[in-house]
Design an enzyme around this catalytic site. Structure first.
Site: not given
Ligand code: THU
Length: 168
Positions: A72, A74, A83, A85, A124
């Site tokens: 991920n 941000e 995200c 995935e 995702c």
């Molecule tokens: N996140 C993912 O990378 N994949 C997911 O399927 C769920 C959420 C990340 C997004 C954000 O950076 C952190 O997790 C909290 O939501």
């Protein structure tokens, strides 16, 4: 929610809960490969850029025999967050590999955290759906057992997103 019903199987380095209705025979001889994928997802997770949520996620996708990873990423403008995935899938597609065989996800949720805290988000799931096959699998990292073995769940992707939207 903790974990739904499943049957436990052990691989060389892992302890897996195979979640119904997935048939054990379809995955039993692939557990070593799955363990390698979870390790790949963990390595990607360590590279996450998650200064806002502090929730790190790594993904490793097996697509037509090749592995692609993502974490991920941000952003200060929260909505621009990517995200893990979807980043892994984008890498696979950019390299020309589209058919997803397996999607492994590792999060910084504690060992023992319920499955819904370690599962792909709804967006995702829809993106996985775009490149999923009938038998695409999802692996969820559940942390290490006391003896150091990987623990995780194996699910049929179809059970994560039944009646999903498809165009045409
Ligand atoms: N996140 C993912 O990378 N994949 C997911 O399927 C769920 C959420 C990340 C997004 C954000 O950076 C952190 O997790 C909290 O939501």
């Amino acid at each position: 929610m903790t974990s739904p019903d499943g049957i436990t199987r052990t691989g060389p380095g892992g302890i897996w809960l195979i979640i119904a209705p997935l048939a054990v025979e379809t995955v039993a001889d692939r557990l070593a490969d799955f363990e390698a994928l979870v390790r790949g997802a963990r390595e990607a997770r360590a590279k996450a850029h998650a200064p806002y949520s502090r929730f790190q996620v790594g993904a490793a996708v097996l697509a037509e025999g090749r592995t692609f990873v993502g974490c991920n990423v941000e952003n200060a403008s929260y909505g621009a967050t990517l995200c893990a995935e979807r980043n892994a899938i984008a890498s696979a597609v950019a390299a020309g590999y589209r058919r997803l065989d397996v999607v492994a996800v590792s999060t910084s949720a504690m060992s023992g955290a319920s499955m819904d805290q370690r599962s792909p988000c709804g967006v995702c799931r829809q993106v996985i759906s775009e490149f999923a096959k009938e038998d695409t699998l999802v692996l969820l990292d559940a942390g290490d057992a006391e003896d150091g073995r990987i623990q995780g769940e194996i699910l049929a992707f179809d059970s994560l997103l039944p009646w999903r939207f498809r165009l045409g």
